[in-house]
Design a protein around this motif. Structure first.
Motif, PDB file in Angstrom:
ATOM      1  N   ASP A 172      25.174 -66.826  76.051  1.00  0.00           N
ATOM      2  CA  ASP A 172      24.901 -67.129  77.461  1.00  0.00           C
ATOM      3  C   ASP A 172      25.400 -66.016  78.370  1.00  0.00           C
ATOM      4  O   ASP A 172      24.806 -65.743  79.417  1.00  0.00           O
ATOM      5  CB  ASP A 172      25.554 -68.459  77.848  1.00  0.00           C
ATOM      6  CG  ASP A 172      25.196 -68.883  79.269  1.00  0.00           C
ATOM      7  OD1 ASP A 172      23.985 -68.999  79.561  1.00  0.00           O
ATOM      8  OD2 ASP A 172      26.117 -69.088  80.083  1.00  0.00           O
ATOM      9  N   GLU A 173      26.496 -65.355  77.971  1.00  0.00           N
ATOM     10  CA  GLU A 173      26.992 -64.215  78.754  1.00  0.00           C
ATOM     11  C   GLU A 173      25.932 -63.110  78.802  1.00  0.00           C
ATOM     12  O   GLU A 173      25.707 -62.488  79.848  1.00  0.00           O
ATOM     13  CB  GLU A 173      28.284 -63.683  78.136  1.00  0.00           C
ATOM     14  CG  GLU A 173      29.465 -64.613  78.259  1.00  0.00           C
ATOM     15  CD  GLU A 173      30.201 -64.457  79.567  1.00  0.00           C
ATOM     16  OE1 GLU A 173      30.219 -63.347  80.111  1.00  0.00           O
ATOM     17  OE2 GLU A 173      30.753 -65.460  80.047  1.00  0.00           O
ATOM     18  N   LEU A 174      25.271 -62.876  77.682  1.00  0.00           N
ATOM     19  CA  LEU A 174      24.214 -61.858  77.652  1.00  0.00           C
ATOM     20  C   LEU A 174      23.046 -62.262  78.545  1.00  0.00           C
ATOM     21  O   LEU A 174      22.468 -61.420  79.248  1.00  0.00           O
ATOM     22  CB  LEU A 174      23.724 -61.657  76.219  1.00  0.00           C
ATOM     23  CG  LEU A 174      24.696 -60.982  75.248  1.00  0.00           C
ATOM     24  CD1 LEU A 174      24.095 -60.941  73.852  1.00  0.00           C
ATOM     25  CD2 LEU A 174      25.053 -59.578  75.716  1.00  0.00           C
ATOM     26  N   LEU A 181      14.077 -59.301  80.561  1.00  0.00           N
ATOM     27  CA  LEU A 181      13.808 -59.999  79.307  1.00  0.00           C
ATOM     28  C   LEU A 181      13.872 -59.064  78.105  1.00  0.00           C
ATOM     29  O   LEU A 181      14.474 -59.408  77.071  1.00  0.00           O
ATOM     30  CB  LEU A 181      12.443 -60.685  79.362  1.00  0.00           C
ATOM     31  CG  LEU A 181      12.049 -61.482  78.117  1.00  0.00           C
ATOM     32  CD1 LEU A 181      13.067 -62.582  77.841  1.00  0.00           C
ATOM     33  CD2 LEU A 181      10.652 -62.068  78.287  1.00  0.00           C
ATOM     34  N   ALA A 182      13.270 -57.913  78.203  1.00  0.00           N
ATOM     35  CA  ALA A 182      13.263 -56.987  77.076  1.00  0.00           C
ATOM     36  C   ALA A 182      14.680 -56.532  76.724  1.00  0.00           C
ATOM     37  O   ALA A 182      15.055 -56.447  75.546  1.00  0.00           O
ATOM     38  CB  ALA A 182      12.381 -55.787  77.395  1.00  0.00           C
ATOM     39  N   GLU A 183      15.455 -56.239  77.758  1.00  0.00           N
ATOM     40  CA  GLU A 183      16.832 -55.802  77.536  1.00  0.00           C
ATOM     41  C   GLU A 183      17.661 -56.936  76.938  1.00  0.00           C
ATOM     42  O   GLU A 183      18.466 -56.725  76.024  1.00  0.00           O
ATOM     43  CB  GLU A 183      17.449 -55.328  78.861  1.00  0.00           C
ATOM     44  CG  GLU A 183      18.767 -54.599  78.678  1.00  0.00           C
ATOM     45  CD  GLU A 183      19.298 -54.031  79.977  1.00  0.00           C
ATOM     46  OE1 GLU A 183      20.223 -53.211  79.920  1.00  0.00           O
ATOM     47  OE2 GLU A 183      18.776 -54.412  81.059  1.00  0.00           O
ATOM     48  N   TYR A 184      17.454 -58.159  77.435  1.00  0.00           N
ATOM     49  CA  TYR A 184      18.164 -59.318  76.916  1.00  0.00           C
ATOM     50  C   TYR A 184      17.836 -59.538  75.440  1.00  0.00           C
ATOM     51  O   TYR A 184      18.738 -59.766  74.614  1.00  0.00           O
ATOM     52  CB  TYR A 184      17.804 -60.559  77.734  1.00  0.00           C
ATOM     53  CG  TYR A 184      18.203 -61.869  77.091  1.00  0.00           C
ATOM     54  CD1 TYR A 184      19.537 -62.217  76.940  1.00  0.00           C
ATOM     55  CD2 TYR A 184      17.225 -62.746  76.622  1.00  0.00           C
ATOM     56  CE1 TYR A 184      19.905 -63.417  76.344  1.00  0.00           C
ATOM     57  CE2 TYR A 184      17.579 -63.953  76.023  1.00  0.00           C
ATOM     58  CZ  TYR A 184      18.919 -64.274  75.887  1.00  0.00           C
ATOM     59  OH  TYR A 184      19.274 -65.471  75.293  1.00  0.00           O
ATOM     60  N   GLU A 185      16.563 -59.459  75.083  1.00  0.00           N
ATOM     61  CA  GLU A 185      16.163 -59.671  73.700  1.00  0.00           C
ATOM     62  C   GLU A 185      16.767 -58.616  72.781  1.00  0.00           C
ATOM     63  O   GLU A 185      17.182 -58.917  71.652  1.00  0.00           O
ATOM     64  CB  GLU A 185      14.641 -59.679  73.594  1.00  0.00           C
ATOM     65  CG  GLU A 185      13.993 -60.913  74.214  1.00  0.00           C
ATOM     66  CD  GLU A 185      12.485 -60.864  74.154  1.00  0.00           C
ATOM     67  OE1 GLU A 185      11.936 -59.775  73.855  1.00  0.00           O
ATOM     68  OE2 GLU A 185      11.851 -61.916  74.400  1.00  0.00           O
ATOM     69  N   GLU A 186      16.854 -57.405  73.267  1.00  0.00           N
ATOM     70  CA  GLU A 186      17.451 -56.336  72.468  1.00  0.00           C
ATOM     71  C   GLU A 186      18.940 -56.594  72.245  1.00  0.00           C
ATOM     72  O   GLU A 186      19.469 -56.422  71.133  1.00  0.00           O
ATOM     73  CB  GLU A 186      17.259 -54.989  73.170  1.00  0.00           C
ATOM     74  CG  GLU A 186      17.910 -53.811  72.448  1.00  0.00           C
ATOM     75  CD  GLU A 186      17.380 -53.630  71.031  1.00  0.00           C
ATOM     76  OE1 GLU A 186      18.170 -53.179  70.170  1.00  0.00           O
ATOM     77  OE2 GLU A 186      16.193 -53.928  70.775  1.00  0.00           O
ATOM     78  N   LYS A 187      19.629 -57.033  73.289  1.00  0.00           N
ATOM     79  CA  LYS A 187      21.050 -57.338  73.173  1.00  0.00           C
ATOM     80  C   LYS A 187      21.288 -58.544  72.261  1.00  0.00           C
ATOM     81  O   LYS A 187      22.277 -58.582  71.516  1.00  0.00           O
ATOM     82  CB  LYS A 187      21.656 -57.586  74.559  1.00  0.00           C
ATOM     83  CG  LYS A 187      21.774 -56.343  75.408  1.00  0.00           C
ATOM     84  CD  LYS A 187      22.754 -55.336  74.801  1.00  0.00           C
ATOM     85  CE  LYS A 187      22.933 -54.116  75.666  1.00  0.00           C
ATOM     86  NZ  LYS A 187      23.872 -53.129  75.062  1.00  0.00           N
ATOM     87  N   MET A 188      20.408 -59.516  72.309  1.00  0.00           N
ATOM     88  CA  MET A 188      20.555 -60.681  71.436  1.00  0.00           C
ATOM     89  C   MET A 188      20.354 -60.285  69.970  1.00  0.00           C
ATOM     90  O   MET A 188      21.045 -60.804  69.073  1.00  0.00           O
ATOM     91  CB  MET A 188      19.566 -61.775  71.830  1.00  0.00           C
ATOM     92  CG  MET A 188      19.966 -62.551  73.066  1.00  0.00           C
ATOM     93  SD  MET A 188      21.540 -63.459  72.873  1.00  0.00           S
ATOM     94  CE  MET A 188      21.088 -64.702  71.652  1.00  0.00           C
ATOM     95  N   ARG A 189      19.444 -59.377  69.697  1.00  0.00           N
ATOM     96  CA  ARG A 189      19.278 -58.882  68.327  1.00  0.00           C
ATOM     97  C   ARG A 189      20.547 -58.155  67.875  1.00  0.00           C
ATOM     98  O   ARG A 189      20.982 -58.286  66.729  1.00  0.00           O
ATOM     99  CB  ARG A 189      18.069 -57.942  68.243  1.00  0.00           C
ATOM    100  CG  ARG A 189      16.715 -58.671  68.134  1.00  0.00           C
ATOM    101  CD  ARG A 189      15.605 -57.710  67.722  1.00  0.00           C
ATOM    102  NE  ARG A 189      15.308 -56.757  68.778  1.00  0.00           N
ATOM    103  CZ  ARG A 189      14.420 -56.961  69.746  1.00  0.00           C
ATOM    104  NH1 ARG A 189      13.733 -58.086  69.780  1.00  0.00           N
ATOM    105  NH2 ARG A 189      14.192 -56.030  70.659  1.00  0.00           N
ATOM    106  N   GLU A 190      21.123 -57.399  68.791  1.00  0.00           N
ATOM    107  CA  GLU A 190      22.358 -56.681  68.481  1.00  0.00           C
ATOM    108  C   GLU A 190      23.486 -57.678  68.193  1.00  0.00           C
ATOM    109  O   GLU A 190      24.251 -57.505  67.239  1.00  0.00           O
ATOM    110  CB  GLU A 190      22.731 -55.768  69.656  1.00  0.00           C
ATOM    111  CG  GLU A 190      23.871 -54.815  69.362  1.00  0.00           C
ATOM    112  CD  GLU A 190      24.129 -53.868  70.523  1.00  0.00           C
ATOM    113  OE1 GLU A 190      25.190 -53.232  70.519  1.00  0.00           O
ATOM    114  OE2 GLU A 190      23.261 -53.756  71.423  1.00  0.00           O
TER     115      GLU A 190
END
Length: 575
Positions: A172-174, A181-190
């Motif tokens: 949720d912090e991310l 959205l694209a940046e969030y999805e990349e961070k969630m994969r990380e």
């Protein structure tokens, strides 16, 4: 009432004193009447049934005449504000209770329920004395964060804090930080990659620069809290201090587990509130792990009557909650007050027992002394355990190398998903040269050990600082060695300057309840690490939080007339 319609209202706003709006989901009878409210406040998403409805049938609570409110705490998921663990939960909890009491479908009586973090939100709110809070039911929760929360006896709870940060908080912090959205999805994969490979990151030092959180650029408070000193005033705001505990004056039912990571704090809350409050306090301790109230824990099965679904063949946890809240919020005599206030599951014998007080009054604290011919290393050594005090005996020694710590094997852990929690066979650990093993003779009669347990260790180290660990183990006739409880102490937390001299280290093993059956043996393990449950002492005066380098330390354990190392077992007189 079982056939009633349940009305669900999503994202109901609650405005706090500072204007921040928290959002809650409300479950209530759809009949226009007023009912008592059962409130829980959590940081894990009110929409996620795994957390918000985790161990209770909340629909059954509604069917039995309650309004159930599940609220996201400040700065989490649907709620406004910035999240900082525990910091705002006292005042926010007060405001939420009073808001809930004033809702049009509320009769003005409010209770709180929940486990872990949302067990703690109850206690912090209760310490602020909201007028409409009538009873609470804190399960497997915290007390003073400095002991049994972020730290234990000066040692950082590494695995627990990392697991909580990555698996429960980071997502949720991310989402809040990376709105693209694209940046969030990349961070969630990380994040997912970090979680999948978390074992590889446990050893990354210094922890203040821990790559998973630094690279994600979130949870700055994770690093701040890890570096607070024990006497920092910052702890007072997030901890249930003695001063706050004394302000709590509502009935509380404390739910705990012998293999829970918060067993010590849960028992401490009960004992202290029993002393300071004039309200009813009750305690139940099952053979459970954190959030696991089943009958199969770790590598052992305790019988269906140990399960949350059929406690002592009488009721499930939801029904126990209903009886508790009916008593205090509806004024119904449910029979609870005629029951003894302490209910414990006695492992080994695998029976429930009710008691008047904790610790039990018929306890004899018996020291079991360590003995050896100087080679207690491994379970194949000559370490012995008996009630006979030592006289002249050689010491035991081992090298503690921080680069090769003793691995966590079961216990009261809160590690990454899939890690073994609870009782586990310790024989592989006991084959290490840096583990001293002291074992009793085979028992001819059953021996019940129920209550707080402590090891007094007379030891010397050549390290600038170091840790000592101890573990109580039940050895079966076939050799299987199941852990019961354990503890750790950081030398510098006890003595500001260590020095190369003999010190008496007291290691709090919290508590257990177990009958050592005939044919079994009692065993104590002594070492200097339990990783990754706890951070590893670098032996050089630094810590994993701040240092890159470590050094081995020679640990010497004494058991002689002047230095009688021993474990103190609370032995119960069998009737």
């Amino acid at each position: 009432m079982a056939s009633m319609q349940i009305l669900v209202e999503k994202n109901v706003p609650c405005t706090l004193r500072d204007g921040t709006i928290l959002y809650a989901d409300v479950y209530r009878p759809n009949d226009g009447n007023q009912y008592p409210v059962l409130l829980t406040r959590l940081p894990y998403n009110k929409n996620e049934r795994y957390y918000s409805h985790r161990y209770l049938d909340t629909h059954r609570l509604v069917e039995n005449g309650y309004v159930v409110i599940i609220q996201d705490v400040r700065g989490r998921f649907s709620s406004e504000g910035d999240f900082y663990p525990f910091k705002h939960e006292g005042n926010d909890g007060y405001d939420a209770v009073e808001w809930a009491a004033g809702l049009p479908y509320s009769d003005g009586n409010v209770g709180m329920f929940g486990l872990s973090y949302y067990g703690y939100t109850q206690l912090l709110a209760a310490a602020e004395n909201p007028p409409h809070l009538k009873a609470i039911f804190p399960a497997q929760t915290l007390s003073d964060i400095r002991d049994g929360g972020f730290f234990r006896n000066g040692v950082y709870e590494l695995g627990q804090n990392i697991s909580w940060a990555l698996e429960s908080i980071a997502g949720d912090e991310l989402k809040r930080k990376y709105v693209n959205l694209a940046e969030y999805e990349e961070k969630m994969r990380e994040l997912a990659e970090y979680i999948d490979t978390v074992e590889d990151w446990y050893t990354a030092v210094p922890l203040r620069e821990w790559p998973p959180l630094k690279n994600l650029d979130i949870l700055s408070y994770f690093f701040e809290m890890a570096e607070w000193k024990p006497d920092d005033d910052a702890w007072k705001q997030v901890s249930l201090t003695e001063e706050k505990l004394k302000k709590i004056n509502v009935p509380a039912y404390h739910l705990a587990g012998w293999y829970d990571c918060f067993l010590g704090p849960s028992i401490a809350n009960f004992v202290k509130l029993k002393q300071s409050s004039n309200q009813t306090q009750m305690l139940m301790i099952g053979p459970w792990a954190h959030g696991n109230f089943g009958f199969s824990i770790g590598e052992r099965r305790f019988g269906l009557h140990a399960s949350e679904n059929w406690i002592n063949y009488k009721e499930d946890l939801t029904n126990l909650h209903l009886r508790w809240f009916d008593q205090w919020l509806k004024g119904v005599d449910t029979g609870l007050l005629s029951e003894k206030p302490v209910k414990i599951f006695v492992m080994g014998e695998n029976v429930w027992r009710e008691e008047e007080v904790w610790p039990l009054p018929d306890t004899t604290h018996i020291p079991y002394y360590f003995h050896s011919e100087g080679v207690a290393n491994t379970r194949f050594g000559n370490g012995q355990l008996s009630t006979e005090p030592p006289k002249s005996e050689p010491f035991d020694q081992f090298i503690f190398n921080p680069k090769y710590p003793v691995p966590t094997t079961g216990g009261g852990t809160l590690l990454h998903t899939g890690a073994l929690t609870g009782p586990a066979d310790q024989r592989a650990v006991e084959e290490r040269e840096d583990v001293l093993v002291f074992t009793s003779q085979v028992l001819e009669d059953e021996l019940e050990v129920t209550g707080p347990i402590k090891v007094v260790l007379y030891a010397k180290t050549d390290g600038v600082d170091t840790d000592f660990t101890a573990k109580l183990v039940d050895v079966l006739p076939n050799g299987t060695a199941y852990n019961l409880t354990d503890g750790i102490v950081r030398a510098s937390d006890v003595y500001k300057r260590i020095g190369n001299e003999v010190k008496a280290y007291e290691i709090d093993l919290w508590a257990t309840s177990n009958v050592f059956m005939p044919g079994h043996r009692i065993r104590v393990e002594v070492s200097s690490s339990n990783f990754p449950r706890f951070d590893v002492n670098m032996n050089n005066g630094g810590t994993m939080l701040t240092d890159l380098e470590s050094r081995p330390a020679m640990q010497i354990i004494y058991h002689e007339e002047d230095y009688p190392s021993h474990i103190i077992l609370p032995v119960i007189r069998r009737k």
